[in-house]
Design an enzyme around this catalytic site. Structure first.
Site, PDB file in Angstrom:
ATOM      1  N   ARG A 179       0.809  -1.215   0.000  1.00  0.00           N
ATOM      2  CA  ARG A 179       0.000   0.000   0.000  1.00  0.00           C
ATOM      3  C   ARG A 179       0.847   1.273   0.000  1.00  0.00           C
ATOM      4  O   ARG A 179       0.434   2.294  -0.539  1.00  0.00           O
ATOM      5  CB  ARG A 179      -0.942  -0.008   1.202  1.00  0.00           C
ATOM      6  CG  ARG A 179      -2.040  -1.029   0.998  1.00  0.00           C
ATOM      7  CD  ARG A 179      -2.919  -1.156   2.188  1.00  0.00           C
ATOM      8  NE  ARG A 179      -4.158  -1.831   1.806  1.00  0.00           N
ATOM      9  CZ  ARG A 179      -5.145  -2.060   2.636  1.00  0.00           C
ATOM     10  NH1 ARG A 179      -5.064  -1.669   3.887  1.00  0.00           N
ATOM     11  NH2 ARG A 179      -6.236  -2.665   2.227  1.00  0.00           N
ATOM     12  N   LYS A 202     -19.136 -17.473   3.097  1.00  0.00           N
ATOM     13  CA  LYS A 202     -20.517 -17.214   3.506  1.00  0.00           C
ATOM     14  C   LYS A 202     -21.391 -16.590   2.426  1.00  0.00           C
ATOM     15  O   LYS A 202     -21.002 -15.618   1.794  1.00  0.00           O
ATOM     16  CB  LYS A 202     -20.499 -16.257   4.699  1.00  0.00           C
ATOM     17  CG  LYS A 202     -20.022 -16.920   5.966  1.00  0.00           C
ATOM     18  CD  LYS A 202     -20.210 -15.952   7.096  1.00  0.00           C
ATOM     19  CE  LYS A 202     -19.862 -16.575   8.418  1.00  0.00           C
ATOM     20  NZ  LYS A 202     -19.739 -15.532   9.429  1.00  0.00           N
ATOM     21  N   GLY A 253     -17.041 -30.761   2.077  1.00  0.00           N
ATOM     22  CA  GLY A 253     -16.424 -30.253   0.854  1.00  0.00           C
ATOM     23  C   GLY A 253     -15.338 -29.245   1.210  1.00  0.00           C
ATOM     24  O   GLY A 253     -15.536 -28.393   2.076  1.00  0.00           O
ATOM     25  N   GLY A 300     -10.148  -9.386  -0.403  1.00  0.00           N
ATOM     26  CA  GLY A 300      -8.958  -9.859   0.289  1.00  0.00           C
ATOM     27  C   GLY A 300      -8.493 -11.259  -0.061  1.00  0.00           C
ATOM     28  O   GLY A 300      -7.341 -11.458  -0.457  1.00  0.00           O
ATOM     29  N   ASP A 301      -9.409 -12.267   0.040  1.00  0.00           N
ATOM     30  CA  ASP A 301      -8.959 -13.652  -0.092  1.00  0.00           C
ATOM     31  C   ASP A 301      -8.543 -14.030  -1.509  1.00  0.00           C
ATOM     32  O   ASP A 301      -7.572 -14.763  -1.692  1.00  0.00           O
ATOM     33  CB  ASP A 301     -10.059 -14.610   0.378  1.00  0.00           C
ATOM     34  CG  ASP A 301     -10.140 -14.625   1.902  1.00  0.00           C
ATOM     35  OD1 ASP A 301      -9.151 -14.192   2.535  1.00  0.00           O
ATOM     36  OD2 ASP A 301     -11.167 -15.052   2.435  1.00  0.00           O
ATOM     37  N   GLY A 310     -13.054  -4.580   1.553  1.00  0.00           N
ATOM     38  CA  GLY A 310     -14.416  -4.078   1.749  1.00  0.00           C
ATOM     39  C   GLY A 310     -14.809  -3.074   0.680  1.00  0.00           C
ATOM     40  O   GLY A 310     -15.933  -3.104   0.172  1.00  0.00           O
TER      41      GLY A 310
END
Ligand code: PGA
Length: 669
Positions: free
Chosen positions: A35, A224, A319, A380-381, A403
């Site tokens: 960053r 999720k 899974g 992020g992931d 986000g």
């Protein structure tokens, strides 16, 4: 359109710049400098273009919350906890300033403004030599920064605004936060603009929701459903296919009645999953769920991977990744895309035995980039995943915001971006009922060449019969194709009319509605115009709504009443979201085609009033951003004076648009 530092005069100006230096720190040492490095092009540009000082502000972690958590944990573990040392090692900006100094090199001077916080630094900043970069202490040491009370935020924002003539926001990672240093500050500085990092993020992410190069394939994964509902709904609008993977896929599979064994599931989201599947079916979006899996008996990096050949997962297994058949299916879907957006991994890629699916996706997306597909990785992931596989440089864009990128993809407006939005200037040529196809082609070609480097937004509106000739000439240029009217009905028995569907088919982007000749010669009333406006917006066109008073109305002092009425009636039922696609053209009828032009002052007064009417209907942000053109005998001689007025954002040109010798000087004012 966002305003960027490139369009701002920086000479001798003090810059107050929000960066996202929220980097991981350990014992006062920067752990990952992505960053910091990402902000350097903007800092260098500002200084190279004459900025006097550049004062940087950023947050770093969340001092109050982080320290409380660490303290509680230390107490629980029976360890001693030194708050001062903890904060110093994790939240102080001084080591970041030192790191930046090292990265910028000897040519630049970087100073830290002190550990006592962000207030009262004006004298310090002004005592610095021109060309100095100043780093303020962590903005989140002040509770006003994140306060939910706008008055509190304004207190800090006002203090920070004192340090700059221009606010530059380059902190994309915090753009979704309505904080003092990211958004409130813009109210107190004369000019706000985006830095290059912000510009790049917005340029890649925003079109995915508003206007992607189609077909769009979205790959949405992660644990999720609940955190991805909004993004799934938003992407359904433009996607040809939606690949759903990762933990959330099992909730969808359960909703379809398949067996999911011990897999992660959100039972309270099954209805949501059903609704999304239903909506996709309606919209004709292909939903791609796993057709085979790699499972395990426990969630553990050492767990033994078990191949599961079909959709159903045995009771004793969960899974963890997608199987080879699913990967083959992904390949088939992905090759069809012209744009790919990827948010969230499709398996537990952090565990090496379950990383194959996510790695395959990363490789497929990288291969697509190579073929010219626009590929955007956000969140992020999935960013961690492309980094893990060494493929980040193979994507068109890898977002620096988690986000923030998710919220942009959800179609939300982000406070830190909104404050850098500025209205652009639109110069449009209304060719009315002039020209043959040959003449139109010659003019269009000349304009494409002459306006190639023009700094405004351009449009020409030929008559219906010329659209098919002019459209291909304008394609890929910075000149939009406009139409001068459309029918109020979508299709049917309407002899002599031209529909929005037919205009779309010809590549028309903008439709001029309510032109004075339509109102006064062809007797179109406000209700009919409103119907057309709504229909054009529904089909995604930009609309130029023309308004303006006759000479008689002007002489009777009715300018404001007439304009107000035409705006209110013309925009009735237009949603705030759709208003961003509306331009208003103020065209006093007595000035159109008569050679008589409103004086810049009279025109400005009318434009200011128009903006106030929009503010009453849609609020201050919409009013600030709506483009209001002037029309009525605009010529090379008067264009610059008119468009120099504060509320005049371009011109709708008739007579003078028929020759490049007269239109080009107006367009290049
Ligand atoms: P004019 O026309 O420039 O010839 O006055 C303007 C318009 O009709 O939009």
């Amino acid at each position: 359109m966002i305003k960027t530092v490139k369009t701002v005069n920086l000479k001798d100006k003090r810059i107050i710049m929000r960066v996202d230096f929220n980097v991981p720190m350990k014992d006062g040492v920067v752990q990952d400098d992505t960053r910091i490095v990402a902000s350097i092009p903007t800092i260098k540009y500002l200084l190279a273009n004459g900025a006097r000082t550049v004062t940087l502000m950023s947050h770093l972690g969340d001092p109050a919350k982080d320290a409380e958590k660490a303290k509680a944990k230390a107490e629980k573990d029976g360890k001693t906890f030194n708050m001062e040392a903890y904060i110093k090692g994790k939240h102080r900006m001084a080591p970041v300033a030192a790191y930046l100094a090292k990265k910028l090199g000897k040519k630049y001077s970087v100073v830290f403004a002190g550990e006592d916080g962000c207030y009262n630094k004006k004298a310090f900043i002004e005592s610095q030599k021109p060309g100095t970069v100043i780093m303020l202490e962590n903005t989140r040491f002040h509770k006003e920064e994140t306060s939910s009370d706008p008055k509190e935020r304004d207190k800090l924002a006002k203090a920070l605004a004192e340090y700059g003539d221009i606010f530059v926001n380059d902190a994309f990672g915090t753009a979704h936060r309505d904080h003092a240093s990211t958004a409130s500050i813009a109210k107190f500085v004369p000019v706000s603009a985006a830095g290059f990092l912000m510009e790049k993020e917005v340029n890649y992410l925003e079109p995915i929701v508003t206007d992607p190069v189609k077909p769009l394939v979205a790959i949405i994964g992660g644990a999720k459903v609940s955190s991805k509902i909004a993004v799934l709904e938003s992407l359904l609008k433009n996607s040809a296919a939606l690949i759903i993977g990762g933990g959330m896929a099992y909730t969808f599979q359960k909703a379809l009645g398949q067996k999911i064994g011990k897999s992660l599931v959100e039972d309270d989201q099954i209805d949501t999953a059903k609704k999304i599947l239903e909506a996709a079916k309606k919209a004709g979006v292909e939903i791609v769920l796993p057709v085979d899996h790699v499972g395990a008996d426990k969630f553990d990096p050492a767990a033994k991977p078990v191949a599961i050949a079909g959709q159903n997962i045995p009771d004793k297994l969960m899974g963890m990744d997608v199987g080879p058949k699913t990967i083959a299916l992904y390949k088939k879907v992905i090759v069809k895309a012209k744009t790919i957006v990827w948010n969230g991994p499709v398996g537990v890629f952090e565990f090496d035995s379950f990383a194959k699916g996510t790695e395959a996706v990363a490789k497929l997306v990288a291969a697509a980039t190579e073929k010219g597909v626009i590929t955007v990785v956000g969140g992020g992931d999935s960013v961690a995943a492309v980094n893990k596989f060494g493929l980040a440089s193979k994507m068109s864009h890898v977002s620096t915001g988690g986000g923030a990128s998710l919220e942009l993809l959800e179609g939300k407006k982000l406070p830190g971006i909104e404050v850098t939005r500025a209205r652009d200037c639109l110069v449009a040529g209304n060719w009315k009922m002039h020209m043959t196809r040959n003449e139109a082609a010659v003019l269009a070609k000349a304009l494409v060449k002459a306006l190639k480097n023009g700094k405004h937004r351009y449009l020409v509106a030929p008559s219906f019969t010329l659209l098919e000739t002019v459209g291909p000439i304008l394609k890929g240029s910075n000149i939009n194709l406009g139409a001068q009217n459309c029918a109020a009905e979508e299709q049917g028995a309407h002899t002599g009319e031209v529909s929005v569907l037919q205009l779309k088919d010809l590549g028309v982007q903008t439709i001029i509605l309510g032109h004075s000749e339509r109102r006064h010669v062809y007797k179109e009333d406000d209700a009919l115009i409103n119907k057309k406006v709504k229909l054009a917006l529904k089909h995604g066109f930009e609309v130029i709504l023309c308004i303006g008073e006759t000479l008689d109305e002007r002489e009777k002092g009715k300018v404001e009443a007439v304009c107000k009425n035409q705006i209110e009636k013309g925009l009735e039922g237009v949603t705030p979201g759709d208003l961003s696609k509306v331009v208003i053209a103020y065209e006093p009828v007595w000035a159109i085609g008569t050679g008589k032009t409103a004086s810049p002052e009279d025109a400005q007064a009318a434009h200011k009033f128009v903006r106030e009417v929009v503010e009453k209907l849609y609020g201050p942000d919409a009013a600030r951003l709506i483009v209001i053109q002037y029309g009525g005998s605009v010529k090379p001689e008067n264009a610059a004076q008119l468009m120099a007025m504060a509320d005049i954002d371009g011109a709708l040109v008739g007579g003078a648009s028929l020759k490049s010798e007269t239109f080009v000087p107006i367009a290049k004012f």
